[in-house]
Every structure is written in C-alpha cells, then in structure tokens.
Design a protein around this motif. Structure first.
Motif, PDB file in Angstrom:
ATOM      1  N   GLY A 167       0.789  -1.226   0.000  1.00 19.48           N
ATOM      2  CA  GLY A 167       0.000   0.000   0.000  1.00 19.48           C
ATOM      3  C   GLY A 167       0.820   1.274   0.000  1.00 19.48           C
ATOM      4  O   GLY A 167       2.044   1.266   0.075  1.00 19.48           O
ATOM      5  N   THR A 168       0.106   2.402  -0.115  1.00 19.91           N
ATOM      6  CA  THR A 168       0.727   3.718  -0.036  1.00 19.91           C
ATOM      7  C   THR A 168       0.642   4.236   1.401  1.00 19.91           C
ATOM      8  O   THR A 168      -0.233   3.845   2.166  1.00 19.91           O
ATOM      9  CB  THR A 168       0.022   4.715  -0.978  1.00 19.91           C
ATOM     10  OG1 THR A 168      -1.375   4.765  -0.638  1.00 19.91           O
ATOM     11  CG2 THR A 168       0.165   4.279  -2.424  1.00 19.91           C
ATOM     12  N   GLN A 169       1.584   5.098   1.747  1.00 20.63           N
ATOM     13  CA  GLN A 169       1.670   5.664   3.097  1.00 20.63           C
ATOM     14  C   GLN A 169       1.705   4.554   4.145  1.00 20.63           C
ATOM     15  O   GLN A 169       1.179   4.690   5.250  1.00 20.63           O
ATOM     16  CB  GLN A 169       0.529   6.646   3.342  1.00 20.63           C
ATOM     17  CG  GLN A 169       0.585   7.848   2.409  1.00 20.63           C
ATOM     18  CD  GLN A 169      -0.586   8.793   2.570  1.00 20.63           C
ATOM     19  OE1 GLN A 169      -1.283   8.756   3.572  1.00 20.63           O
ATOM     20  NE2 GLN A 169      -0.804   9.646   1.588  1.00 20.63           N
ATOM     21  N   SER A 170       2.322   3.457   3.782  1.00 19.87           N
ATOM     22  CA  SER A 170       2.505   2.318   4.680  1.00 19.87           C
ATOM     23  C   SER A 170       3.966   2.276   5.107  1.00 19.87           C
ATOM     24  O   SER A 170       4.791   3.069   4.656  1.00 19.87           O
ATOM     25  CB  SER A 170       2.141   1.016   3.959  1.00 19.87           C
ATOM     26  OG  SER A 170       3.050   0.792   2.885  1.00 19.87           O
ATOM     27  N   ALA A 171       4.302   1.329   5.987  1.00 17.92           N
ATOM     28  CA  ALA A 171       5.699   1.171   6.390  1.00 17.92           C
ATOM     29  C   ALA A 171       6.573   0.892   5.174  1.00 17.92           C
ATOM     30  O   ALA A 171       7.713   1.376   5.082  1.00 17.92           O
ATOM     31  CB  ALA A 171       5.819   0.042   7.417  1.00 17.92           C
ATOM     32  N   ASN A 172       6.057   0.112   4.232  1.00 18.73           N
ATOM     33  CA  ASN A 172       6.833  -0.197   3.026  1.00 18.73           C
ATOM     34  C   ASN A 172       7.071   1.035   2.171  1.00 18.73           C
ATOM     35  O   ASN A 172       8.169   1.243   1.644  1.00 18.73           O
ATOM     36  CB  ASN A 172       6.109  -1.258   2.192  1.00 18.73           C
ATOM     37  CG  ASN A 172       5.993  -2.601   2.882  1.00 18.73           C
ATOM     38  OD1 ASN A 172       5.114  -3.392   2.555  1.00 18.73           O
ATOM     39  ND2 ASN A 172       6.854  -2.876   3.847  1.00 18.73           N
ATOM     40  N   ASP A 173       6.048   1.844   2.013  1.00 18.92           N
ATOM     41  CA  ASP A 173       6.163   3.085   1.236  1.00 18.92           C
ATOM     42  C   ASP A 173       7.194   4.012   1.876  1.00 18.92           C
ATOM     43  O   ASP A 173       8.057   4.578   1.196  1.00 18.92           O
ATOM     44  CB  ASP A 173       4.802   3.770   1.160  1.00 18.92           C
ATOM     45  CG  ASP A 173       4.751   4.897   0.134  1.00 18.92           C
ATOM     46  OD1 ASP A 173       5.740   5.088  -0.603  1.00 18.92           O
ATOM     47  OD2 ASP A 173       3.714   5.577   0.067  1.00 18.92           O
ATOM     48  N   ILE A 174       7.122   4.161   3.188  1.00 20.19           N
ATOM     49  CA  ILE A 174       8.085   4.997   3.907  1.00 20.19           C
ATOM     50  C   ILE A 174       9.493   4.462   3.715  1.00 20.19           C
ATOM     51  O   ILE A 174      10.435   5.211   3.435  1.00 20.19           O
ATOM     52  CB  ILE A 174       7.747   5.052   5.407  1.00 20.19           C
ATOM     53  CG1 ILE A 174       6.497   5.891   5.633  1.00 20.19           C
ATOM     54  CG2 ILE A 174       8.906   5.627   6.214  1.00 20.19           C
ATOM     55  CD1 ILE A 174       6.040   5.910   7.060  1.00 20.19           C
ATOM     56  N   ALA A 175       9.660   3.148   3.876  1.00 26.11           N
ATOM     57  CA  ALA A 175      10.981   2.541   3.735  1.00 26.11           C
ATOM     58  C   ALA A 175      11.559   2.810   2.352  1.00 26.11           C
ATOM     59  O   ALA A 175      12.741   3.165   2.212  1.00 26.11           O
ATOM     60  CB  ALA A 175      10.894   1.040   3.984  1.00 26.11           C
ATOM     61  N   ASN A 176      10.736   2.675   1.314  1.00 26.06           N
ATOM     62  CA  ASN A 176      11.225   2.898  -0.040  1.00 26.06           C
ATOM     63  C   ASN A 176      11.644   4.351  -0.257  1.00 26.06           C
ATOM     64  O   ASN A 176      12.694   4.635  -0.853  1.00 26.06           O
ATOM     65  CB  ASN A 176      10.165   2.499  -1.060  1.00 26.06           C
ATOM     66  CG  ASN A 176      10.702   2.501  -2.481  1.00 26.06           C
ATOM     67  OD1 ASN A 176      11.623   1.745  -2.804  1.00 26.06           O
ATOM     68  ND2 ASN A 176      10.160   3.353  -3.334  1.00 26.06           N
ATOM     69  N   ARG A 177      10.844   5.275   0.230  1.00 24.29           N
ATOM     70  CA  ARG A 177      11.162   6.693   0.056  1.00 24.29           C
ATOM     71  C   ARG A 177      12.424   7.078   0.813  1.00 24.29           C
ATOM     72  O   ARG A 177      13.252   7.839   0.312  1.00 24.29           O
ATOM     73  CB  ARG A 177       9.977   7.549   0.515  1.00 24.29           C
ATOM     74  CG  ARG A 177       8.769   7.476  -0.418  1.00 24.29           C
ATOM     75  CD  ARG A 177       7.567   8.164   0.219  1.00 24.29           C
ATOM     76  NE  ARG A 177       6.357   8.011  -0.564  1.00 24.29           N
ATOM     77  CZ  ARG A 177       5.848   8.947  -1.373  1.00 24.29           C
ATOM     78  NH1 ARG A 177       6.459  10.098  -1.511  1.00 24.29           N
ATOM     79  NH2 ARG A 177       4.738   8.738  -2.040  1.00 24.29           N
TER      80      ARG A 177
END
Length: 327
Positions: A167-177
C-alpha cells in the motif's frame, strides 16, 4: 531529507513489569477472562489474507481459545491500505465482540493526507503486540546478490527497478522513500493490498524486489533472499544478512501491529481484551513461534497506548513532512 529513528517501545522494562504483574495478578486476570467473552469474537483484518496481520492473528487463535474457551473468527476487509476497514470500525457494535487489526504507520500517516474516512484519534487502540523490521527482498535467483547490485541497477536506469509493497503511506512506502533518498536512486514502487499480495507479485515475477519484513523472508526462506534489514542489529534468524546501518545507510524502522475496538466499547471490556491478548503474548510457546517467524514481540497494553501513540505520531510527522504529505 532528515532521517528519523523509530523508537523501539520499552521492551525490557515493560516486559519485565508485565511478567511480574502476570505472576501476581494471574488469578484475577483469569477470573475476568472467565466472564468475558461468553461467545466468539470477530477479528477483522483490514487487509487481504496472507500478510503479517493475518499470520499473527492465526497464531493468536489457538491461545485465545485455550484461555477463554471461545474462538477468534477471522474476517477480511481489504481496501485502501486498511482505510476501508478503519473507516467503518466505529459503525460496528461496541460490545467487545468485534475487534480490528491496526497498523503503524498507516493509521497515523493516512489521515495526514487526503481524508481516508477516519482520524487517528477516532481509533480506540487497546493493545500493540509486535513489530517487524523493514527488509529489502529479492527472489533467490535474482541477479541482485547484494544491496549494492540493486543500487547500481537503479542508478544506471532510474525507475527501472520495480519494487512491490503493502500500500501507499505504509511502512513499506516509507521505507522505499527513505531508501531512495539515502541511496540517491529512483525506483518504481508498486503498492499492493497487503504484504501477501506484495510477496506474491515478487514470486510471480511482476516486480524485481519487494519492501517486506523479516517475517516475509522467514515465511519464504527457500524462495527469497534479503539484501538488508532495517534494524539496529542483525536478526537472529538471518545472521548473514547485514543491516542497512552496516552498509552505510542510517535506516531503522518497520511495521507495528495492534488492535482496536469501536469507540463506544466500555472501558472495562476494553481493559479485559487488552489483558487477554497480553496473556497470549506472554505464553512461551506463542512467543517462540512468533520469533521463529521473524516477529519482534512488544507489549503495549491499553493503559500505555496513548503514550505510545504520541511518540509514534511525533516520529511519523517528521517523515510525513519529508514525503510532502504535510507541510
């Protein structure tokens, strides 16, 4: 971009205190559990099946039944990276027989952007029980043998490396950014409805890498390889996998998972639920199973949730500014 260290909740002191309290107050807690619940509880996962929220819920089922004699009936309400479920929680019966999984940073970051249908403070969290460190994962046969290999490919052709996440604005999204900023690269992040779908995309060859967790790698040991893990120390299940910090990137973080009830749920019932799931978290057999799957257990009971959430919100607000979610 300013880097944010995500504070690990007070693991040692809090666990010691809880275990001592359990030894003293165990009979009282058991007595409370005897009167509630008196029938099955609906446990809603606001994501699809197969992800970390689902895996941990399935493990909790046995021990919940052992303690209460009742069952946790798991249902799914996927959509909007959890927002579909969280936006409907307070419309459900507040009798203690409906609980819903909650995730950080999702429930803090999403309301900071466009209206997702819920506000962070509207969710009555009663317990946070584990987190899983972020990890950058590839298939076993991937040409990217190390983190440097992936970075080199991303630098050579910006946007060519595709990465899945939950998803967006998820822990994964944060990690990627955060990773893109620190490594000075550009990838193509593709959000999916939960970790289960994100890893399926990786295994099916739809993407070249995945932002997952240590739990993802533990669950697919024979099929994937972690390039690095966003923890202060190497995970005991993966002693050969370096941390991002070892590789020169000051990056720690992950996804925290907990539970909430509808806002109208009585305080005594909410406290009772918190006590029940603390008992599960303290069960040695359950703890070993969770640790073997790559989870890191924590205990944040109902009485400590406000402090815990305030600390997390402060940290995620800094990330939100760097992501342009808020000014």
């Amino acid at each position: 971009m300013r880097q944010t260290r995500f504070k690990t909740w007070k693991l040692g002191a809090l666990m010691g205190g809880l275990l001592s309290a359990a030894a003293i107050a165990g009979p009282a807690m058991a007595a409370d559990a005897g009167s509630f619940p008196d029938h099955n509880i609906q446990y809603i996962i606001p994501f699809g099946p197969g992800g970390e929220s689902d895996i941990s819920a399935r493990l909790q089922q046995k021990y919940f039944q052992d303690i209460t004699g009742q069952q946790l009936i798991i249902q799914y309400m996927a959509g909007g990276g959890g927002a579909v479920g969280w936006s409907q929680l307070n419309e459900m019966d507040g009798d203690g027989y409906t609980i819903m999984g909650t995730n950080l940073p999702h429930i803090i970051l999403k309301p900071m952007g466009k209206d997702p249908g819920f506000k962070t403070e509207d969710l009555k969290n009663f317990f946070y029980f584990h987190y899983s460190p972020d990890a950058l994962i590839v298939k076993k046969d991937s040409p990217y043998k190390t983190l440097d290999d992936l970075i080199a490919a991303a630098k050579k052709a910006p946007g060519s490396v595709t990465v899945s996440g939950s998803g967006t604005q998820s822990a994964n999204d944060i990690a990627n950014r955060r990773f893109e900023s620190m490594a000075d690269v550009k990838t193509t992040y593709i959000p999916f409805k939960g970790t289960g779908a994100a890893v399926t995309a990786l295994l099916g060859g739809q993407v070249q890498a995945e932002w997952g967790y240590t739990t993802t790698a533990a669950n697919h040991k024979d099929k994937v390889r972690m390039l690095a893990v966003a923890a202060d120390e190497r995970h005991p299940l993966f002693p050969d996998v370096p941390t991002f910090k070892e590789l020169g990137y000051d990056m720690t973080g992950g996804a925290y998972r907990g539970m909430a009830v509808p806002k109208g749920t009585p305080e005594d019932v909410t406290e009772n639920l918190s006590s029940l799931f603390q008992q599960i978290n303290q069960n040695p057999e359950f703890r070993q199973k969770m640790e073997n799957l790559g989870f890191v257990l924590i205990n944040v009971p109902y009485g400590d949730v406000d402090e815990f959430m305030a600390e997390q919100k402060q940290a995620y607000e800094e990330v939100a500014r760097s992501m342009g979610i808020i000014e």
